[in-house]
Write a protein that holds these residues in place. Sequence first.
Motif, short mmCIF file in Angstrom:
data_model
loop_
_atom_site.label_atom_id
_atom_site.label_comp_id
_atom_site.label_asym_id
_atom_site.label_seq_id
_atom_site.Cartn_x
_atom_site.Cartn_y
_atom_site.Cartn_z
N ALA A 84 28.23 -63.11 49.06
CA ALA A 84 28.84 -64.21 48.31
C ALA A 84 28.05 -65.50 48.49
O ALA A 84 27.36 -65.69 49.49
CB ALA A 84 30.28 -64.41 48.76
N ASP A 85 28.18 -66.38 47.52
CA ASP A 85 27.52 -67.69 47.60
C ASP A 85 28.40 -68.74 48.26
O ASP A 85 27.94 -69.86 48.50
CB ASP A 85 27.13 -68.17 46.19
N ASP A 86 29.65 -68.41 48.54
CA ASP A 86 30.59 -69.38 49.10
C ASP A 86 31.01 -68.98 50.52
O ASP A 86 32.17 -69.09 50.90
CB ASP A 86 31.83 -69.52 48.22
N LEU A 87 30.06 -68.54 51.31
CA LEU A 87 30.38 -68.05 52.65
C LEU A 87 31.10 -69.10 53.48
O LEU A 87 32.08 -68.80 54.16
CB LEU A 87 29.10 -67.60 53.35
N GLU A 88 30.63 -70.32 53.44
CA GLU A 88 31.26 -71.38 54.23
C GLU A 88 32.72 -71.59 53.81
O GLU A 88 33.59 -71.78 54.65
CB GLU A 88 30.48 -72.69 54.09
N ALA A 89 32.98 -71.53 52.51
CA ALA A 89 34.36 -71.68 52.03
C ALA A 89 35.22 -70.52 52.50
O ALA A 89 36.39 -70.70 52.85
CB ALA A 89 34.37 -71.78 50.51
N GLN A 90 34.65 -69.31 52.49
CA GLN A 90 35.40 -68.16 53.00
C GLN A 90 35.77 -68.37 54.47
O GLN A 90 36.91 -68.14 54.88
CB GLN A 90 34.57 -66.89 52.86
N SER A 147 36.21 -71.06 56.09
CA SER A 147 37.10 -72.20 56.35
C SER A 147 38.57 -71.82 56.32
O SER A 147 39.42 -72.57 56.79
CB SER A 147 36.84 -73.31 55.33
N ARG A 148 38.90 -70.63 55.80
CA ARG A 148 40.31 -70.24 55.69
C ARG A 148 40.87 -69.75 57.01
O ARG A 148 42.08 -69.57 57.14
CB ARG A 148 40.49 -69.19 54.60
N HIS A 161 19.39 -62.37 51.41
CA HIS A 161 20.65 -63.10 51.25
C HIS A 161 21.65 -62.62 52.30
O HIS A 161 22.33 -63.44 52.95
CB HIS A 161 21.21 -62.88 49.85
N SER A 182 23.25 -64.78 55.47
CA SER A 182 24.70 -64.92 55.67
C SER A 182 25.09 -64.53 57.09
O SER A 182 25.89 -65.21 57.75
CB SER A 182 25.46 -64.06 54.66
N THR A 229 24.17 -67.14 59.46
CA THR A 229 25.16 -68.22 59.44
C THR A 229 26.34 -67.89 60.34
O THR A 229 26.81 -68.75 61.10
CB THR A 229 25.66 -68.45 58.00
#
Length: 286
Positions: free
Chosen positions: A84-90, A92-93, A120, A124, A127
């Motif tokens: 996914a491109d929104d790893l940081e958003a994932q 954060s939950r 990619h 991730s 990260t």
Amino acid sequence: MRIDAHQHFWRYQVDDFPWIGKNMACLQQDFLPQNLAPARHACGIDATIAVQARPRLDETDFLLDLAETDASIVGVVGWIDPEADDLEAQLSRWQSPRLCGFRHLIQDEATPSDYLRSKHVQRSVQTLQHREFSYDVLVTAAHLPATYDFCAACDQHTLILDHLGKPNIKGSELDAWRREFMRLGELPHVACKLSGLVTEADWQHWQPHELWPCLDVALEIFGEGRLLFGSDWPVCLVAGSYHDVFALIDDWAGERGLDKRKLFGLNAQHLYGLRAIEPTSEESPT
């Protein structure tokens, strides 16, 4: 504290578990902490690390919710999408201190080796490592060459190889597995779970001493400090009981004179970075 570093919980829905085939009918039901507790207590296991079994973000939510209500779950290895491109958003939950790592069902990818070598995916996982999350690597023996490349690229925090990289015990094809498995042991940030062997063997006819050579290879390569006991319950039930799997590792460790405190707890606490935990005599209500 004695810890089972690899087991699963689920509420069974057929569409959620396509990997549970007709030959695994015993798994087509709910498996929750109260179902595991009697067998776990009988083997003297105080606590577990619950590992994801579905590639969905709400799988992590489900396991963390269980951990909030059952003190025996001292760690959760959840799921996150490395593509996914929104790893940081994932990420954060989740704020739970019980969340100690992540895993993806790499073996179920169409081309697992390509997945492991994806830049990619590697970025991730890097990260996650920078945030001090461990990462469980679920592959089969056929994918160990690419697994080495993946592990070499993701070297900033602990990686844990599930199920000894799934050697083909039933087919007795162990030479290539041993050769590639040895390379992984050269990487100091890689550890190995002594788990999942009974389901790689003949489910109906395996004998403990037939599996000991694989355990011996793992000990030779990773040493006492990078091995963890995992039951792989309830998946193990297709080939044996919780006690059968526990006894396989416990008897072998006793015969080899290993420090069982490490294998059954201390290594899991260290490698997963578990918070300070104390054994509990009673389960919290679920």
